[in-house]
Motif scaffolding. Structure first.
Motif, mmCIF file in Angstrom:
data_model
loop_
_atom_site.group_PDB
_atom_site.id
_atom_site.type_symbol
_atom_site.label_atom_id
_atom_site.label_comp_id
_atom_site.label_asym_id
_atom_site.label_seq_id
_atom_site.Cartn_x
_atom_site.Cartn_y
_atom_site.Cartn_z
ATOM 1 N N ILE A 188 -19.994 7.014 15.871
ATOM 2 C CA ILE A 188 -19.057 7.574 14.899
ATOM 3 C C ILE A 188 -19.840 8.168 13.737
ATOM 4 C CG2 ILE A 188 -17.164 7.049 13.313
ATOM 5 C CD1 ILE A 188 -16.413 4.781 15.278
ATOM 6 N N PRO A 189 -19.622 9.447 13.407
ATOM 7 C CA PRO A 189 -20.408 10.096 12.359
ATOM 8 C C PRO A 189 -19.998 9.663 10.955
ATOM 9 C CG PRO A 189 -18.758 11.595 13.195
ATOM 10 C CD PRO A 189 -18.690 10.368 14.067
ATOM 11 N N ILE A 190 -20.861 9.985 10.009
ATOM 12 C CA ILE A 190 -20.650 9.589 8.619
ATOM 13 C C ILE A 190 -19.501 10.364 7.976
ATOM 14 C CG2 ILE A 190 -22.262 11.257 7.614
ATOM 15 C CD1 ILE A 190 -21.762 7.546 6.571
ATOM 16 N N THR A 191 -18.944 11.363 8.667
ATOM 17 C CA THR A 191 -17.769 12.071 8.159
ATOM 18 C C THR A 191 -16.477 11.277 8.356
ATOM 19 O OG1 THR A 191 -17.740 13.279 10.260
ATOM 20 C CG2 THR A 191 -18.728 14.399 8.356
ATOM 21 N N TYR A 192 -16.523 10.197 9.100
ATOM 22 C CA TYR A 192 -15.358 9.310 9.211
ATOM 23 C C TYR A 192 -15.050 8.721 7.844
ATOM 24 C CZ TYR A 192 -12.921 4.880 9.989
ATOM 25 O OH TYR A 192 -12.050 3.819 9.909
ATOM 26 N N VAL A 193 -13.797 8.819 7.427
ATOM 27 C CA VAL A 193 -13.349 8.225 6.160
ATOM 28 C C VAL A 193 -12.667 6.901 6.472
ATOM 29 C CG1 VAL A 193 -11.917 8.508 4.109
ATOM 30 C CG2 VAL A 193 -13.018 10.514 5.144
ATOM 31 N N PRO A 194 -13.214 5.775 6.012
ATOM 32 C CA PRO A 194 -12.678 4.465 6.381
ATOM 33 C C PRO A 194 -11.171 4.334 6.131
ATOM 34 C CG PRO A 194 -14.802 4.195 5.323
ATOM 35 C CD PRO A 194 -14.452 5.648 5.202
ATOM 36 N N ALA A 195 -10.465 4.005 7.209
ATOM 37 C CA ALA A 195 -9.024 3.688 7.178
ATOM 38 C C ALA A 195 -8.143 4.852 6.745
ATOM 39 C CB ALA A 195 -8.749 2.472 6.284
ATOM 40 N N ARG A 196 -8.660 6.075 6.775
ATOM 41 C CA ARG A 196 -7.894 7.201 6.232
ATOM 42 C C ARG A 196 -6.544 7.397 6.917
ATOM 43 N NH1 ARG A 196 -10.466 13.186 6.198
ATOM 44 N NH2 ARG A 196 -10.464 12.756 8.453
ATOM 45 N N ASN A 197 -6.522 7.429 8.233
ATOM 46 C CA ASN A 197 -5.245 7.679 8.907
ATOM 47 C C ASN A 197 -4.257 6.534 8.715
ATOM 48 O OD1 ASN A 197 -5.820 10.231 9.794
ATOM 49 N ND2 ASN A 197 -6.351 9.637 11.881
ATOM 50 N N THR A 198 -4.765 5.325 8.611
ATOM 51 C CA THR A 198 -3.879 4.186 8.349
ATOM 52 C C THR A 198 -3.216 4.331 6.983
ATOM 53 O OG1 THR A 198 -5.238 2.726 9.712
ATOM 54 C CG2 THR A 198 -3.753 1.676 8.144
ATOM 55 N N ILE A 199 -3.999 4.743 6.002
ATOM 56 C CA ILE A 199 -3.460 4.949 4.653
ATOM 57 C C ILE A 199 -2.483 6.118 4.646
ATOM 58 C CG2 ILE A 199 -4.077 5.612 2.289
ATOM 59 C CD1 ILE A 199 -6.778 4.073 2.854
ATOM 60 N N PHE A 200 -2.863 7.219 5.274
ATOM 61 C CA PHE A 200 -1.988 8.394 5.301
ATOM 62 C C PHE A 200 -0.674 8.091 6.020
ATOM 63 C CE2 PHE A 200 -5.500 11.906 5.028
ATOM 64 C CZ PHE A 200 -5.874 11.421 3.789
ATOM 65 N N LEU A 201 -0.762 7.405 7.152
ATOM 66 C CA LEU A 201 0.454 7.076 7.889
ATOM 67 C C LEU A 201 1.351 6.116 7.111
ATOM 68 C CD1 LEU A 201 -0.884 6.793 11.543
ATOM 69 C CD2 LEU A 201 0.935 8.332 10.763
ATOM 70 N N SER A 202 0.755 5.248 6.309
ATOM 71 C CA SER A 202 1.560 4.334 5.500
ATOM 72 C C SER A 202 2.366 5.094 4.453
ATOM 73 C CB SER A 202 0.657 3.291 4.828
ATOM 74 O OG SER A 202 0.051 2.454 5.794
ATOM 75 N N TYR A 203 1.743 6.087 3.830
ATOM 76 C CA TYR A 203 2.486 6.944 2.901
ATOM 77 C C TYR A 203 3.579 7.706 3.642
ATOM 78 C CZ TYR A 203 -0.310 6.429 -1.370
ATOM 79 O OH TYR A 203 -0.911 5.948 -2.516
ATOM 80 N N ALA A 204 3.241 8.224 4.821
ATOM 81 C CA ALA A 204 4.226 8.957 5.607
ATOM 82 C C ALA A 204 5.389 8.064 6.003
ATOM 83 C CB ALA A 204 3.564 9.544 6.857
ATOM 84 N N LEU A 205 5.098 6.802 6.292
ATOM 85 C CA LEU A 205 6.145 5.853 6.673
ATOM 86 C C LEU A 205 7.096 5.600 5.506
ATOM 87 C CD1 LEU A 205 7.159 4.041 8.954
ATOM 88 C CD2 LEU A 205 5.566 2.278 8.165
ATOM 89 N N ALA A 206 6.555 5.465 4.313
ATOM 90 C CA ALA A 206 7.406 5.296 3.133
ATOM 91 C C ALA A 206 8.271 6.533 2.906
ATOM 92 C CB ALA A 206 6.546 5.020 1.904
ATOM 93 N N PHE A 207 7.667 7.695 3.063
ATOM 94 C CA PHE A 207 8.387 8.957 2.922
ATOM 95 C C PHE A 207 9.496 9.043 3.969
ATOM 96 C CE2 PHE A 207 7.466 13.842 2.603
ATOM 97 C CZ PHE A 207 8.579 14.012 1.806
ATOM 98 N N ALA A 208 9.190 8.621 5.185
ATOM 99 C CA ALA A 208 10.173 8.665 6.279
ATOM 100 C C ALA A 208 11.374 7.771 5.986
ATOM 101 C CB ALA A 208 9.505 8.245 7.590
ATOM 102 N N GLU A 209 11.128 6.603 5.432
ATOM 103 C CA GLU A 209 12.251 5.702 5.120
ATOM 104 C C GLU A 209 13.194 6.336 4.111
ATOM 105 O OE1 GLU A 209 12.694 1.534 5.824
ATOM 106 O OE2 GLU A 209 10.886 1.347 4.580
#
Length: 237
Positions: free
Chosen positions: A100-121
């Motif tokens: 996995i390259p150093i361009t991976y941002v730790p937990a980024r999609n989990t954080i983004f999806l959590s915001y999206a989930l709140a928006f979806a509700e």
């Protein structure tokens, strides 16, 4: 088209980075009749070209609304996209297969999806679209099918919307098993203007792509394999 079209005007959340993939997902969802509520992130990334691109793409998709969430993943660092770490350039296929390259941002999609989930509700949207890809994905752990399945399970356990029992929240990933060439071809059929998008990890101050990072390599190879002219603005070498 994405799997499972909607009734006209069905609300959906679109995670919109301004990149090639998210623009294509947005076009697919719009073609299926979804009313798109776009969500982008100013997350402490080292350049703002992607936010400018996201604004252009949101307008072209005629979204219902486009929100930008401000969070600070640079607080933690650990990635060439958020910290003072050089973006890898000119990597070979063996380099890309090494881990996995150093361009991976730790937990980024989990954080983004959590915001999206709140928006979806709040919008009573049971569909969240994200442009993750398990083929040309640089090995990122949060772009894999098992991750998406697990997140969807959690989303339905963690929300009032998910617990209501009327219908499940779905994390929609129409690009998951597509090559970059297939994505480019699909978006082109839907009239996506890829000149509006940016994929580069290290653009210059004018928003021109470096042409040498992994994202530029995958993008360039995708257009070439699809036999479609690459509209990307590259800075002079």
């Amino acid at each position: 088209m994405t799997k499972g079209s909607s009734s006209p005007g069905t609300p959906a959340i679109l995670l919109l980075s301004g990149g090639l993939d998210s623009a294509t997902v947005g076009a697919m969802a719009r073609a299926d009749g979804f009313a798109l509520h776009a969500l982008s992130f100013d997350y402490g990334q080292r350049h703002k070209a992607e936010l400018q691109a996201a604004d252009r793409v949101a307008k072209s998709l005629d979204v219902v609304e486009h929100k930008v969430a401000h969070i600070d993943l640079a607080l933690f660092g650990g990635s060439a996209l958020t910290a003072d770490i050089d973006v890898p350039k000119g990597r070979t296929d063996s380099d890309r297969d090494a881990g996995i390259p150093i361009t991976y941002v730790p937990a980024r999609n989990t954080i983004f999806l959590s915001y999206a989930l709140a928006f979806a509700e709040v919008r009573e949207a049971r569909h969240i679209f994200i442009g993750v890809n398990a083929v040309d994905f640089s090995g990122y752990p949060d772009c894999r099918p098992d991750y998406i399945k697990a997140y969807e399970t959690m989303a339905n356990l963690a929300t009032v919307l998910g617990r209501s029992g009327t219908a499940r929240i779905e994390i929609r990933t129409p690009l998951l098993h597509m090559s970059k060439a297939e994505i480019v071809a699909a978006g082109t059929r839907l009239d996506v203007d890829y000149a509006q998008t940016t994929s580069c990890y290290d653009p210059d101050e004018y928003g021109r792509a470096c042409g040498a990072c992994d994202a530029c390599f995958l993008r360039r190879e995708g257009f070439a394999a699809a036999g479609i002219a690459d509209p990307t603005r590259y800075k002079a070498s």
